[in-house]
Design an enzyme around this catalytic site. Sequence first.
Site, short mmCIF file in Angstrom:
data_model
loop_
_atom_site.label_atom_id
_atom_site.label_comp_id
_atom_site.label_asym_id
_atom_site.label_seq_id
_atom_site.Cartn_x
_atom_site.Cartn_y
_atom_site.Cartn_z
N ARG A 17 -123.89 69.75 86.02
CA ARG A 17 -122.50 70.59 87.04
C ARG A 17 -121.83 71.04 86.05
O ARG A 17 -120.80 72.33 86.44
CB ARG A 17 -122.33 69.74 88.03
CG ARG A 17 -123.65 69.81 88.97
CD ARG A 17 -123.18 68.96 90.24
NE ARG A 17 -123.12 67.51 89.82
CZ ARG A 17 -122.46 67.10 90.59
NH1 ARG A 17 -122.10 67.30 92.30
NH2 ARG A 17 -122.00 65.09 90.68
N ASN A 35 -125.68 69.66 93.50
CA ASN A 35 -126.95 68.99 92.91
C ASN A 35 -127.68 68.81 94.30
O ASN A 35 -126.95 68.39 96.43
CB ASN A 35 -126.84 66.84 93.11
CG ASN A 35 -126.74 67.16 91.90
OD1 ASN A 35 -127.10 68.07 90.26
ND2 ASN A 35 -125.76 66.11 91.14
#
Length: 790
Positions: A17, A35
Amino acid sequence: MNALIRVTGAVQGIGYRPFVAELATKYELKGEVKNLGGIVEIIVLGDEENISSFYGELKKSSPSGSIVINVSLEYLKENEPEGLIGYSGFRIVESSDNFEKSYLPVFPPDIAICDKCLEEMHDEQNRRFGYPLISCASCGPRFSILRKLPYDRKTTTMDVYCLCPECNNEYQKGRRRHAQTISCHSCGPQLIFDAFDSEGKDLSDTAISEGHDLSDTVIIDKAARIIQNGGIIGIKGIGGYQLAADPYNYEAVKKLREIKGREQKPFAVMFSSVSEIKRLCKVSEKEEEFLLSSAKPIVLLDKKNCDFSENVCGNSGQIGAFLPSSGLHVLLTEKTGPLIVTSGNISGEPMIIADDIFRDRFSDKIDGVIWYKRDILRPLDDSVIQMYKDSEGNDEPRFIRRARGYVPLPLFLNNTLYDGILFEAYGADLKNTFSIGYGDRIITSQFLGDMEDYKTVKLQKNELKEFCEIFRVDNLEAKSKLIICDKHPGYHTTELADSAYKAAETVKTRLITIQHHHAHIGSVMAEHGLKNCIGVAFDGTGYGTDKTIWGSEFLVCNEVNFLREGHLKPIRIVGQDEGMKNAAISAVCYLLDSGLEIPRGIMDDSELTLIRAALANNINAYPNSGMGRLFDAVSCILGICSYNSYEGECAVRLQNAAEKYSDMNVFSDNDAIILPIKISDEDNVMDVTDMLKELLSLRDEESRELLAYSFHKAIAEAVKRIAINIRSRHKISDICLSGGVFANRLLLYLCDKMLKEEGFVVYYNRILPTNDGGISAGQVYLANLMIENS
């Protein structure tokens, strides 16, 4: 322009990320990344050209440790997603519990300390100087501390530690952005050292104050001095407790063997650097690559100038060498030099992960332990790899043990499993693993151990339950479940599978049994996407469909089942457990069956009389066609090794002797003695009577090394001849080699070479262990073929 991008693969726990956020900023995109169960979902807003470039870069690059399977792009309607209204930048948002229902999520394994963390740990100006549990978004424990997905700090055993202001600041930006294991001297787990007397009493003066800048240095120094003075230290590693000792100290190694109940099996040795390994071992380019990889496995390397104590590696021609996987191991080996670092357990039992259990079991046996307060949720022993040079000169890695650094990465299949079925396979009783399969992948557990120990049975039950919870199998769109086990009615795994089948309530469940050697071949077929092949499965024992002991199988595997097309002539071997350990029993039984005299020195007269009587009266004597027992017998007959103090010792030492000859003669075919093996034309049964007779006549006239090599060559020749016979009948040229005996790299080389010269396409295990550790994945793959074609 608005777009939705979804990334599937091992993209959690490796800083994916933050990587996406930096890339989006580079392309001047606003949006968010999160996520979503087992995937990463990205929403971006911006210029279409920039979105396209951003998408293209995601497809071709990713952070270290990630495995990207697919990156999809979908342009959305022009109106801005509600969550981004009024937000001008790109953000990382909280993970979601919503999971995809069409596949098992992928999660990365534990990752060894990275180079950047290593630099920081050695930098006196860095605030993490000397911090042994240093990690970042690209390294550190992952699977061993994971409670559930999605992977966030709150779903790991790091949740008990609150970030200090400096770590909290780093968590927002830089290379530790959203690094869930982020910690330091001030806010993370700290080293603790406990010293013990001979009765297990804690001798520590007072606990060294946690968080003090010098405490870790003091602990490392104290442990190093104990080891250098011949003591044994316990270490809480990444995947479980370990025991460490000086490989140069004979008495320390002897004591370690007594503590573990491990008489002869070679110990692995941890080194501080590759250059240190190269001083003692031959290291190829490929072997160095694996030594330095993020998994940091044990790599079996040929000895060069080994000066360790003789009781470290014994008669082995190799050293199991590996590099430190954590900052703690790095700092310790820098003080001590090479260290035996072995699993903290009694041989045959599972690796210990609980602080109190390790203390109860070992405090009266060792001199101290280095530990820290962070729970390990599952045992992950060090993975073991051996490099195999094939007949074309290519180095190929082969797993002896697959665990830390590789589990739970899945095997991705060329052909997806039957739609809507969840597969659950229980594996074999030795070197047990289990596997779950769904969609296009099979996830195989770490090496768990041998199921003859009740602790391993309990571990398998617990680990399977946790795997199913972590990978959200209840969330899948499975319409039914298929439970698979071995055909052996006495296996613990068979009992566990049967219990699970009877207890199933939520979905339609079936139970399938698969023959042991068929599953060995199935593991190779799974790796290479094969549906039909000739399979050669060589191992010690396996329950056959005729209820006898198999282990030298030539199978024709099709999409439904298999045909047994060849094997060794069965002979009766006395004793089951002792018969597998005592090679002299195998040698005597083989020689008596062949009508040959028993040379003096193989067995005492009193024992020989008992064996004769047992065979004559058929007492505890069972037909056995295991190739492993033949290797044992020949090792004993040639005077190389007569007892397996650890599994496969006689065969390994027979291989070592053969390789001494082959190294000198560069695998020369010209000098080998022809040892005849009779093969029946009708059923391809191998009769080794004439070969044994020849070995007996030559064993006092020729070198053991030459005879050992000639034996290997004779077995490979027999494999070739039978494979040619089977091909002529069934018109199949794909051939798979598997089973524990094929961990023998010389036999594999000779078979590979001879079969390829005859036009066969040869396959063997690369991703899964060739021993019983690969059985469970093979069970899943074959069960799927049976369902598809039933």
